[in-house]
Design an enzyme around this catalytic site. Structure first.
Site, PDB file in Angstrom:
ATOM      1  N   LYS A   1       0.840  -1.199   0.000  1.00 22.14           N
ATOM      2  CA  LYS A   1       0.000   0.000   0.000  1.00 22.14           C
ATOM      3  C   LYS A   1       0.873   1.247   0.000  1.00 22.14           C
ATOM      4  O   LYS A   1       2.101   1.174   0.074  1.00 22.14           O
ATOM      5  CB  LYS A   1      -0.905  -0.030   1.227  1.00 22.14           C
ATOM      6  CG  LYS A   1      -1.804  -1.270   1.242  1.00 22.14           C
ATOM      7  CD  LYS A   1      -3.092  -0.977   2.000  1.00 22.14           C
ATOM      8  CE  LYS A   1      -4.057  -2.117   1.767  1.00 22.14           C
ATOM      9  NZ  LYS A   1      -5.367  -1.819   2.343  1.00 22.14           N
TER      10      LYS A   1
ATOM     11  N   ASP B   1      -6.623   2.332  -6.843  1.00 20.36           N
ATOM     12  CA  ASP B   1      -7.252   2.812  -5.625  1.00 20.36           C
ATOM     13  C   ASP B   1      -8.074   4.070  -5.874  1.00 20.36           C
ATOM     14  O   ASP B   1      -7.532   5.102  -6.294  1.00 20.36           O
ATOM     15  CB  ASP B   1      -6.167   3.099  -4.577  1.00 20.36           C
ATOM     16  CG  ASP B   1      -6.782   3.404  -3.222  1.00 20.36           C
ATOM     17  OD1 ASP B   1      -7.821   2.795  -2.891  1.00 20.36           O
ATOM     18  OD2 ASP B   1      -6.221   4.250  -2.499  1.00 20.36           O
TER      19      ASP B   1
END
Lengths: 300, 300, 300, 300, 300, 300
Positions: F177, F228
């Protein structure tokens, strides 16, 4: 962060390790320690040193510290500790602990039991890692053949010895074995079904025992091939087939990972690595590692 | 009941063993079994046979059955089982289980992990038991150097191999070690304090490294002497001293039990037994036994 | 360390005691404390004093402190504490705790429940210890008739009252009872089997109800004799027999320990001790001790 | 269902009781049973009968059966059982169990420990229930002064003895004690705050030591009054005050429940019931009940 | 303490909450964190801020802090925290934590899972509390329809949102439902039986679906009436009946509490409160609250 | 086994689910069930039917059965059960159970709490699965945003609704991430480090927010790309880039999997699937699914 920097393995957090420690303490101390209670005054202080009694790779010292802390709480102090993963020689001091003599004596055996087992695994792993030719990228990898209840510690110990971990659990990744192939009706069906159902984060690994299975697995787009119980010659043939299969697409980077398993010996590590196997997996790293020889010297 | 009848060892009841099994299952199955779920239909049935792949002494088959029962409940049936303690040859069938293929595949690894470890310990124990001269009464005994969390199973495995157990926990019996001696101010003081405080059901055992300590322990009325790290010659001298001490009172039956420990090898078992040592204790029985080679064959 | 120095009993380490405390808290507080939440402001501070409301022997104060610490963490401070084992008079202050009023009120009942039960056991034990003639070496000893789940605390409380502990568990030491004798085919067979199988650290204790059994047990070399439900006269006869048996070997120090059990009353403690019984064991110490009267005074 | 039909108390379901049983077994059997293993053959069968050795009210027989079932699984059979709550005379048979002798011997002590404690509580409760004048509606009630970890079993035992339960936990209902009154700034404030915050299913109970507090509590609309440590004369005065307060509203059915607590003796139960107290609560029912005398007779 | 002072809800003590946290950590971290271990150096420090991404009522921040503390021990520091129960706007910072980047990354998801769920419940509760007319005393109340394993946290979250709790468990208070009425043979019999058996601290609540049941319950002296699935008109009629019933005794203060449940919507809260219902209970507060949107911003 | 045969999801074995059930029972029943005990005779029998009160996808019925079995043991019988994964209409009967009325009433709420939550998740998942264009291979996938303590049940419920699971734990697979990227010093370094350290069974997934990151990830040989919070237009551009990158190697089968996450709505499922996204992952499936409306009808 430099790319060649060593990433030390990390233990899972204490809420996952403490129950393991506490069960070990309960196993040993539920009835108290009648010898220590009789012979040692409560206020007597002492210090303890863990010493390597043979060459070994250290693992489990943080766990050992935690054992003393669980038993003695804030009364125990930790003075020095060699990092897990260190190669120690016979006589090297690994850990210094100080506190109530009663606490040190009550916790000694449980702490040593962890360190000896974990260092035993790390040492055996390192021996296999070192057996690879210099510069080799072949991984030495554990399996799910871990001691019941200790998987998280044993996988950590393998990392301390320079090894890598295989999948953690049956739920982490797909590994199709002979029985799954039978049940699914063949290699291709098994691989396709696995790809259709398993999490998209998992590679599809398939165990093969014959070249027919190998061909079928490659055709089905397997990600990882486990060559089961093949000797060096057969492994070489398998690798040749795999490379041929990949030839046309080599430029695409779509490489199949090759894992050898079964009947691995220290001497075969080098030959398998020379052949170009990517991964060598060994149950013995965790199920048959002899305990490392570590002693605790106590001084009042 | 005839006096020479073999008393089979018994496992502690399931409420003590089930938590160990369940933790092992949770370790492996918390995320389910993605491979089996994808490849095997729920209604497919199969049977599984545990087979010895090398010579071994069997231990843990009841535990293995219980693993399948925990996973599959009433859907699993058990068809035959060799008793724990049996000496098996390579190829011997040890256990037959039948049920849903999914259940058998999910439980396989955990069941094998128990059997391989426990049979490994039983096999190593039996090897040392067999190394004694014929008719010998010398016991081969374990220690508290057990795998954290598995003590009750490993002590049972030692009994399966013909060995005996040492004290179970720090609360069961007194064993005065070097550090207790230091803390108590000498062998005599330690023994007297232990006798004054410990349960009257416990013998008083004391570890000695020198003949001075040995004399002092005998004079203080020790019940069990642990000869620590003595070679055969020194052990012989120690035994002579002990016998001399006991000479005058031999008719009284007040015998001191003699335990040898430290640096025990298979070859020394015979010489120590010949010398007349009562007990040989070995941490390696539990901390360094290689896993026994057992496989599970599955048929649809 | 001087030989007449009092060895204070020690609690097993917190990882063994905390689960007991936490279950007690969960039993009482799973739904919160609706009264305290409604009536007491979060920031209100208070202090609490444990006061003896009758004469008693203190036990469990460390456990009580731990209860407050589990509930309040670092917000609780401990200001003074009488050592466990102290004889307190009505009105004596035993423990001072300070912290959030909410914490003190939530933890009060659970803390008191531990202290009252443990002090009740210590007090009852001390009463029997005091009933012995001055200078007596006869031990007052507990049994396995402890409250389910509280054995480690209750055995500790017995020690706080000046008593000794019997064997901890069924696995710690051998105690052959009537049913074992029947099953083994007689006293001699039972003792021999026990000696052949039990850990060498365990003495062999055998319960006898008749003089025939007593003779047989002595002949078989029993280590500890439990005289079951014998009155004083019968006990005297039994001791005479035992001494006669030992006469010839008295010089060898091979003494048999004699334990009396069953129908023990406070008044019989003196007579049994005068007769020379080594051990008096009583289930009532743990299963029928009335709670000691301890109150908690709270001041804002 | 007829209104005068006796409602037998029910145990909470096994998932709540089994952990209590299993901890008790682990406490006693973690190291196995060395005596039974040595003396009793695995295949020997036996039967066991629980017999009352004195007059008692039965409680805990279902728990005892469960102990045998946990240890022996399907190998144990249960042949008859007197219902919990039965009044038994000395010599009455309470429970018959049959199975492997090893199982019966291993489970015996733990099973008895439960039955003796629970029957002890039921017996003591019944004694106080019987002390009430005939036809009395006054309840004999327990408190939160239960043995840590055993609350659900002890509350059940109180019901077996004909008693009632007080609130289960600190979260179940409001009981304002002296310290809450101080913290809230008075009786009225405490009651109002409690009513504002507590679940609407809870009555508001307040402990009072003086008539001023009593008046204030009545004025604030308290639901239950706990008269703390008042003797019979003072209790009578309190009841007169309460009745006067209620006089004008008697027709409305808005009655205040009156609970007496503190310094309750068997002889005072009658006088308090005669005075018209609704509830008599006693910590001694659970914290000081002597164990009932129950034995287990075993036959091969 | 002023009567209008806000009483902040309190969490049960950590020994009750930690097992919930630890299970969540084990669920996520039993296999370690392979991504963080690979990408983040052990010594890298970072700080993390919890930020509201939409309007919400805060709940669970203390739990979140505890998650970080469980993972990182003393290496984590807490710098500021908005009190639970605070109304936050989109963008508001709720909590600042600092420590090892590895710790923050490993604990992030579990901490957020608690905060998002608990704040979701608090936010939904507050929405219904706010829907009442100004000055209303009608309570918004939860039910036993909580998430398995999280009841203590979810009841706390309801209080954070300004709601009240219903009874905690089946053992806390009486609530007679339709099935109990059938089994008992009618409303009156059920209420009388409940009053005869239940703890005297519990009010007697009865669910009614018809006016006949309502009349019967009032006649039997019910304490709380649950109007099940009645629309506003029917509720108004029911309230009229109840008031009429109470008319004669209004001066006595013996009021019946009226709870509405079933098919509650946000818009009905106002009408029900206007009608004068005392309690509105809603399962949706805990079983259908959408998670609150909270993010964690991490800075090295 | 045909390739288009539906593979029903399987629950993990009971040793993993029972602790979850038992905690829920303990939460609700630790204090017994005072209402049922008062109103329902022990011997009364009843049967219960679970009925869908709205359209839903069934999940958790086996768990519900197990709840009844845990409470009632062998006294409960199960007569019919719709398979988990079934689409039910309002009024459909899902499960029939028969047994003691007390058992059914005590277990009802806990059983429903499981079924309502799990069916709620299955229903919400199915809704998103159905929103895909016909024939779509795009997966609807859960996240680690599960309810603490219930992950294994919630992941199973997602599968019941036709969804797929993402990685199970932080230890199962790599997902890099934003914070990992920062800590590792960039996308390329993070991916390379992850590949060097993570198990060879794990794909390497990386979250990207910009096209620069996307290019870097592709260049580093990422296996799975998580887009995302990209809207449809940006997603389309990202897919075009990815296809261009793969163009040259399309024939090699080395495809990158594309996962969309963040701000997913029901209507976007179709557009994202039409664009060709492989995976759509949604936290809301588990953290914000409203409970399905299921009732239990009980008949005596």
């Amino acid at each position: 962060m430099k790319d060649n920097q060593v990433m030390l393995p990390t233990l899972p957090p204490w809420p996952l390790v403490d129950p393991i420690i506490d069960r070990a303490l309960e196993e040993d101390l539920a009835g108290g320690d009648v010898t220590t209670d009789a012979c040692v005054l409560p206020e007597t202080n002492a210090s303890a040193t863990f010493v390597a009694r043979s060459e070994l790779v250290v693992s489990g010292l943080e766990v050992a510290e935690r054992v003393f802390a669980r038993v003695g709480g804030g009364t125990v102090t930790f003075q020095s500790r060699v990092p897990d993963g260190t190669r120690a020689k016979r006589g090297d001091q690994l850990l210094h602990v100080a506190g109530r003599a009663r606490v040190l004596l009550m916790a000694e055996r449980v702490a040593l039991n962890f360190v000896q087992r974990m260092s035993g695994i790390a040492t055996l792993t390192q021996k296999h890692v070192d057996a690879r030719p210099s510069g080799s990228k072949t991984r030495i990898v554990d399996t799910r053949k871990t001691t019941p209840g200790l998987r998280i510690l044993e996988r950590y110990a393998v990392r301390c010895g320079g090894g890598h971990n295989h999948r953690d659990t049956l739920g982490s990744a797909v590994l199709i074995k002979d029985n799954h192939i039978v049940a699914a009706g063949g290699v291709r069906a098994a691989i396709e079904r696995a790809r259709a159902h398993a999490p998209h984060t998992s590679k599809i690994e398939c165990e093969v025992e014959t070249f027919e299975q190998l061909d079928e697995a490659l055709a089905a787009g397997v990600d990882v091939l486990l060559l089961d119980n093949m000797d060096d010659a057969k492994t070489a043939d398998a690798l040749a087939k795999i490379r041929a299969h990949q030839g046309a697409r080599a430029q695409a980077g779509a490489s199949v990972t090759v894992e050898a398993s079964g009947n691995i010996t220290l001497s075969r590590v080098r030959s398998l690595a020379d052949l170009g196997v990517d991964v060598i997996s060994m149950g013995a790293l965790t199920h048959s590692a002899p305990a490392a020889d570590v002693a605790l010297d106590l001084r009042l």
